[in-house]
Each structure stands twice: as C-alpha cells, then as structure tokens.
Scaffold this motif. Structure first.
Motif, PDB file in Angstrom:
ATOM      1  N   TYR A  18      59.968 -49.607  11.246  1.00 36.23           N
ATOM      2  CA  TYR A  18      59.773 -50.592  12.559  1.00 36.23           C
ATOM      3  C   TYR A  18      59.352 -51.942  11.862  1.00 36.23           C
ATOM      4  O   TYR A  18      59.215 -52.762  12.446  1.00 36.23           O
ATOM      5  CB  TYR A  18      58.802 -50.075  13.207  1.00 36.23           C
ATOM      6  CG  TYR A  18      57.391 -49.479  13.041  1.00 36.23           C
ATOM      7  CD1 TYR A  18      56.512 -50.412  12.576  1.00 36.23           C
ATOM      8  CD2 TYR A  18      57.231 -48.327  12.566  1.00 36.23           C
ATOM      9  CE1 TYR A  18      55.047 -50.434  12.333  1.00 36.23           C
ATOM     10  CE2 TYR A  18      55.863 -47.862  12.170  1.00 36.23           C
ATOM     11  CZ  TYR A  18      54.926 -48.754  11.998  1.00 36.23           C
ATOM     12  OH  TYR A  18      53.673 -48.486  11.467  1.00 36.23           O
ATOM     13  N   ILE A  42      57.145 -47.803  19.381  1.00 29.41           N
ATOM     14  CA  ILE A  42      58.144 -46.571  18.878  1.00 29.41           C
ATOM     15  C   ILE A  42      57.393 -45.227  19.386  1.00 29.41           C
ATOM     16  O   ILE A  42      58.294 -44.271  20.119  1.00 29.41           O
ATOM     17  CB  ILE A  42      58.269 -46.477  17.342  1.00 29.41           C
ATOM     18  CG1 ILE A  42      58.962 -47.884  17.132  1.00 29.41           C
ATOM     19  CG2 ILE A  42      59.228 -45.413  17.062  1.00 29.41           C
ATOM     20  CD1 ILE A  42      60.275 -48.148  17.678  1.00 29.41           C
ATOM     21  N   LYS A  77      65.217 -52.617  12.755  1.00 26.63           N
ATOM     22  CA  LYS A  77      64.877 -52.022  14.384  1.00 26.63           C
ATOM     23  C   LYS A  77      66.128 -51.579  15.116  1.00 26.63           C
ATOM     24  O   LYS A  77      66.280 -50.534  15.824  1.00 26.63           O
ATOM     25  CB  LYS A  77      64.083 -53.285  14.925  1.00 26.63           C
ATOM     26  CG  LYS A  77      62.569 -53.349  14.398  1.00 26.63           C
ATOM     27  CD  LYS A  77      62.072 -54.472  14.974  1.00 26.63           C
ATOM     28  CE  LYS A  77      60.623 -54.541  14.651  1.00 26.63           C
ATOM     29  NZ  LYS A  77      60.125 -55.925  14.840  1.00 26.63           N
TER      30      LYS A  77
END
Lengths: 459, 459
Positions: A86, A44, A120
């Motif tokens: 995440y 990310i 996600k």
C-alpha cells in the motif's frame, strides 16, 4: 448472482474506493508522509474486514505495519497467500504531472495518480475479487492477505515479519500482482525478475565549499571526481567494470534467447513510446535482453554544488549519487553491494574521501512454467483474454519473491496486469480501467482453477 | 582632526553601519531577493550622500541600479573612480552556516555574514575612507563612485551603463577592493585576474522519467551520459580536452614563473586550511600556478533524478550541470564559450539531446606594475603595513576590469584586503576587523600619494 455479475454490478464503487485509496499520499521513502502511510494501512484493514476476511489486523513492525487477514474455509483445501503493498514511490518531479499525483483523475479510460498501477491499483483488485467471491459465496479455497507498507523502501521489516510468522503465513502459493503484461491484447505471466543492489555514494574534496576562481584548477572538485568515477563504471561496450561483477551471472542459453526473441516487440514503437532517438546498452544483446536477462548499473540521482537559478562560481565540498544495479540469476545482492563498495573505494583518487552507503537490495529469481500455479494462471487468462499468456522475464525487482521462497519455501505466481507504458515511478503514473477490471475478473478464475487442479504432493 | 584620528574615533559606528548593510540579503542571482537587492542600493546611496558626495543617484538599468556619486574639487586634479558591488552570492548551503548568513556576527575579531568580504565589507571601506577625508577636509583629488548590484551575475547591465556614460565616468584610474592579499602580514596588489566562461548544460534521454527496473540497461540514462561527457572534458594530465581550448593561452615565461615561485606559500598549510588530503591539477604546474596563470574547467553544480531521502529506482529524463572555465590571457570568453558548446554537442552520443546555455563571461587581464597607480598603492601599503606589497596574479575573475579598459580606456588598481581563507562564496564567509580597518586607513594614503605623483601625460 455469480461472481462476475457481482463485479459488473459494483464496478463503479470499486473504482471510487480505489480513488479514495489513491488520495492517501503513502510515500514510504519520505518521513513527512508518515501519518499518511499509516492511514493507507488502516484503509486496507477496513476494506478487508468489509469484504469478509477474518482475523484482520495491523501487524506492527519497526516501520510501517503489515495488514494481515484471512478466510479459512477448509483445511483440506489449498491456501493462496496474496501479497501486495500500500506504499508508493515519491511523486517528484511534481511539476511534470498533468494532474496532481494524489488527486486521482480518469482520462481516456485510465486512472492517473501515484500508485494507480504500482501497487495500489493492482493490489486492490485482489481485495475486490475476494469481496466478489465472498459476497457470492464462491470462494473455492483458503486465502490469506499480507499487504505491506515498505515495498518501495526495501521491505526490511517484512523479512523479519515473515521469519517470525511462518505458521501464520503457511500457504501453497503466493499470488502477486505487481508486474506488467506485454500489451492489453497480449497477456503474459512474469517468470523471472531481476535483483537489486542500491547504494548511495558521497565524495568529499575540500572541507568547505570554495570559490572556483581562487581554488579552481588546484584542488580536487568532488563533482568532477564523481563524474570521472561514475564514467569509469562502464566500459565502451557498456559492460560494468566493477571487479568480479559478472562472476555469478548465469548465461542464458541460445535456445532460450531464441524463444525470447519470438515475443512481439517493435524497437521503433519502443523508442517512440519514450521519445528516444536511439537505444543503448550492453554490446551483444537485444533491447529486451538488456532489460531482463542482463544486469545493469544506473545512476538514479546525482547532486552537488549550486543548483539554483543563475550562476554561482563554487567548488562544492561534497557530491552525491544514488546508484542501483539490477541483478540476474545467480548474482547475490549482498555480494554485489560489497564488490561495488570495494571497487568504488579503490578507484577514488587519493585527493578525495568516499563513503558508500548501502540502501536495500533484493535477489533475482526465475520461476518454473510447469507448476500448478502457472497452469492455473494460464487457464485464468485464457478465460478473460481468450488467449494463452506468454511467459516473460521482467526487468524490475520484487525482492520479497526470493525471500518468500527461501524463508517460507513457497513459490510465487506473478499475475501482473500493468503495462510498461503505465509510467510507474514516473510523473503521470496511470492504470487502465480495462486492466483494473480485467484483473478483478481474472483473479477468481485463478482461484477456481488452482483449487480444481490442486494436488498437494505436486506443489 | 586628521583623517586617521577621525577613522579611529568613528570605527565602532563604521562597523555597525556595515552590519546594517550585511543584514540586507541582496542576492542578485535569486529573484526572490529582488526587493532586498534594491534596498541595498538605496542604502549605499544614502551613505554616500551622508558622507558628502554630490549628484548621488540610483542609475536605473534593465536589472539592478548602479549607485553613482562624485566629489569634484578641481578639474586640474586627478580623478579616482571607485568601483564596488552591493550584491552578494547566494548563501546556500544554509545548514553549514554557524550563524545565519544575514545576521552579521563578530567572533574572534572577524565579522561573519554573506558579503562580509565580497564585496560589501571591502566596498564599504571606500565609502568610509571617503567620509573620513570629507569630514576632515583632506580629500586631495576628485572622486567618483560606481557601485553596482549585478557583479555576482555577470554585470551585464554595467557594460551598457558604461558604454552610455563615458563622459560621466571619465577618470584617471579605477580603484577596486574586490580581491585578496596573501596574508595579514604580507600585503599584495593583484596584477592579474582570470577570465570566465560559464555555461549550463542539459542532457535529455527518454521523454519522461522511467522505472529503472523495466528500462535499466536498455536506454540511455542521461545522468550516466552526463557523467561520461564531463569526465571526458579533462585528460589524464588534467588538461582540458575541449578542441582548441589552449590555442590562445599566453604561456608565462620561465623568469616570471621563477619570480612567482618566490611568493611565500606552504602546500601543507594550504591543504590543511581546506582539509584536503592531496591537491590535484594540470600536470607540470605548481598549485599557485594552477590557480592563477592556467585556465581551468570546474563543474559548479550538478543535478538530476531522485535526490530525496531513501531510494527511488528511476531513470531520469534529464540531467543538468553548471560548468565554468577560468580563462587566462589571451583567451577570449565568447570564443571559449563557443568552443565549449561545439565540443559538448560533438561528444554527445546520438541517443541523447543536449542544450548548452551560456551564462555570463568575462575577460582575463594583466595590469602593469610600473604605473603611477601601482606606485601609489605600494606607497600606501608601506604606510599602514610597514612593508612593500607583493604583486600577484589572482585566480578569480572581475570581468568588468577588462571591460573598463576596453570601453573607458582606464586601467584599474586592485587593492584587495581580503584573505583566501575568508570563505567568500562559501558558508561562514567572514572578514577580519583588522582588514576592514586597515583598508579604511590605507585608502586615503593611496589618494594622497596618487595625487602627489600624478603626471597626466604618464597615466
């Protein structure tokens, strides 16, 4: 090129990137995936940098890092803080997945993988919407990202991070996509969430496993005792019997319930979608009410004794269960956890000992429908769905929403694009490509409209 | 050399051989140990041959083979059929073993290993007592061995073998060491055993695991439902609520109960030995009675939902339990299994579906104390313990005892040398070296005395 053309042009790449992210088994609950969870955070961070965010960093915590990034274009403009996570739920039971949970597969216009929807897929929409606005030079206001890796295990370290970084996180609204909408043709905004109290209980009878022939009938069997205790936690009307459990429950008015009852809902379709012969729940409430405005108690896992193949004639020394309670305004998770512990210890027979271990908790919330953020969200959905969204109260919990309000003083707007049928937390979790792209396209509309109608004194 | 000198001289080797046998993980319940179970059968075959048995063979069955061997010295002399088993219970939970279950270790004059007592240690005493009589030329009568490998999974194939080999197995008495005695200084002969009905149940709610936030409170949770159902299987007096469950139970007379109550028993010591704060069981009966003359219902295993580390907010699709009932005269295992299935299906709420799968069963028995075999056993114990043994009814089940009686018409004599504290079916199963050697020495006395007092018409 305008923002939406950019999205259209890059949609295949966006999906491939999401697949790369979904291939990382970032299961925060299980230490064996530790390296993978860190890897998802790195992923990310890199993508935010590539999209054009500044000051991107992995903020270390006692657990998994929080990815921070920002783009401040003008201090006089509003600031939107995007939150997401995440990490993902454990994938088991593995044998029920049609394709492996960490090998994302597109079937029937849906992407199947653990985390595809939660969170996600939904979180990554924001990274890509941000990229689209940056690359087309259309970002209308300031934006900050705070993407954590411990949502599925209680966000303990996020609380500490928020307390220690109030200035860094200063914003006008928090934007979250971690909820659902009613249907692909019925957009909705979540305006309420349930809280959570989650405990693990252990019942001990004899100090070792015993032969059920020699001892059966004469000693407390901890599995039978645990079943007795769990059975006693609800009465015949499916009301929870924990002492004082309902004391702080805010009853929803008849008017509000009548309004809720107007939401499109078919009990037959609901039952068919999950293969149920019949529903059950607290007497006096509808299925939708039971799943949103009423508190619950569910056993999420139970184990003890011999669970292998064949037959073993054993009386186990210990039996265990994971039990969670969903809470509604104005219940407090710590109070409920304490009430549960006290009650569970009270009802245990003298012949056994019990341990109640609290896991994470979270507070219930209700958000207003007359805020600038709600109005901007409503406008955004109208642009992409050609319909006003319906405000709805969800049954799940995002404990950090209440925490953001109390620690930062900032309200959240919950723009979820998932569906109840996405099987989040279940085998074969998936997310519609329609929903993924609809989200990426709707988000910039929110930014534009929010900036347009923004009046600081009214936030 | 006389028999007992031979035993004394070879005692170290006997123990080493037992260790070799215990190193073979012959867990019949778990297919992954298949090769090992076969290997244990081969081991017994070899040892019987070395001891001097004739016609030793591995009799193949649909499952694991039955080791047969015999020594017929004179058709006019009585024949003792020795029964035992070379398979063992699963060893889990492995983490509770102080030394690995299949690495036999002697500590404090006890041998620790899965099967040390049940039944490898006890069965092997007979192989060695036979060897001692053969090598010293003192075998007083005919002997046959029938050592099976499926006792821990219900002896299904033994039943077929017995039906098909009635002539081969013809004998006057069946001698079994697969039970216990009261204490090392209080020998006893088991004159009653409970029967067994063992079932596995499955409760299905939704057709997939669900998110407990989205669905919690509105759908049947199969774990909660299973707990409710199990809890309802006993009433407040710990009486089993399965319809008609007690119909065939033979009530034991006040005289017999008074006789039983004379057996040495300390409730405090009993509780301390298994770390219990308190006992529980059917109202109106003592601990010893609950564990012998009364039927029971125990959950032997339960599982469902998330059982890993941390918290997962899931409503499972399915929940499972293994449930066994110990039976007493004149209950019939098939009847009880049917009654249970009918009752369990009846009490299931409409919102779930249930499956009840029968595992193995067995019939309860009571054997006479005035038989020639009992008298011979009593004499034998008197020689080695210097005390008359106490007749006692055991709580466990050896289903084949009733089957031998019905199929072959032969009574069994249960000369067990184990102790309740031997932790059979538990971690750290062990067997005292005192008991192992005492058994090997007592068995020949039984053979001598039985042959001496044998009157065929009175068997």
């Amino acid at each position: 090129m305008n923002t939406h053309d950019y999205i259209e042009k890059n949609k295949e790449r966006f999906l491939e990137e999401l697949k790369d992210l979904l291939r990382i088994p970032s299961v925060s609950a299980d230490p064996k995936y530790k390296e993978d969870v860190f890897r998802a955070g790195e992923f990310i961070k890199t993508k935010l940098e590539e999209a054009g965010a500044d000051k991107v960093e992995l903020c270390q915590t006692a657990g998994y890092p929080i990815v921070y990034g920002e783009k401040i274009i003008d201090a006089s403009l509003p600031t939107v803080l995007v939150y997401g996570h995440y990490d993902v739920q454990p994938p088991d039971p593995l044998e029920l997945w049609e394709t492996p949970p960490f090998e994302p597969t597109v079937r029937d216009e849906k992407i199947y993988a653990r985390g595809a929807c939660d969170d996600k897929g939904q979180m990554y929409m924001h990274v890509k919407a941000f990229e689209a606005m940056m690359k087309t030079d259309t970002l209308p206001c300031n934006v900050k990202f705070m993407i954590e890796g411990e949502e599925e295990v209680g966000s303990d370290n996020l609380g500490i991070f928020v307390q220690n970084n109030k200035e860094k996180l200063a914003a006008d609204v928090i934007l979250i996509s971690d909820t659902g909408m009613i249907a692909n043709d019925i957009p909705s905004v979540t305006v309420g969430l349930r809280g959570l109290s989650y405990v693990e209980v252990e019942v001990t009878g004899p100090n070792r496993d015993l032969h059920s022939g020699l001892y059966g009938g004469a000693v407390p069997n901890p599995i039978n005792v645990l079943c007795d205790m769990i059975a006693s936690l609800k009465d015949e009307d499916d009301r929870i019997t924990v002492d004082n459990f309902y004391d702080d429950v805010a009853e929803v008015s008849a008017e509000e319930r009548a309004e809720m009852a107007k939401a499109p809902f078919s009990l037959e379709e609901y039952k068919n979608s999950i293969g149920l012969k019949d529903v059950e729940g607290e007497k006096g409430y509808s299925t939708l009410e039971r799943a949103s405005i009423r508190p619950t108690l569910d056993v999420n896992g139970i184990w003890g004794g011999y669970t292998g193949e064949g037959a073993k004639t054993v009386i186990a020394s210990k039996a265990y269960a994971k039990i969670s309670m969903r809470l509604v305004p104005n219940q407090d998770s710590e109070t409920i956890t304490k009430l549960f512990k006290k009650h569970f210890e009270k009802i245990a027979p003298d012949s056994v000992s019990v341990v109640v271990k609290p896991h994470h908790g979270g507070e219930p919330i209700v958000t207003p429908t007359n805020s600038q953020a709600y109005q901007a969200a409503s406008f955004a959905y109208k642009q992409t769905f050609d319909k006003d969204p319906i405000p709805m109260r969800g049954g799940g919990s995002i404990p950090i929403v209440a925490m953001f309000k109390s620690e930062l003083g900032i309200d959240s707007i919950l723009m979820g694009f998932g569906l109840d049928s996405d099987a989040i937390h279940s085998p074969n979790e998936h997310y519609g490509l329609f929903n993924f792209y609809k989200g990426i396209n709707t988000i910039p509309h929110f930014f534009f409209q929010y900036t347009k109608i923004y009046k600081p004194e009214l936030v």
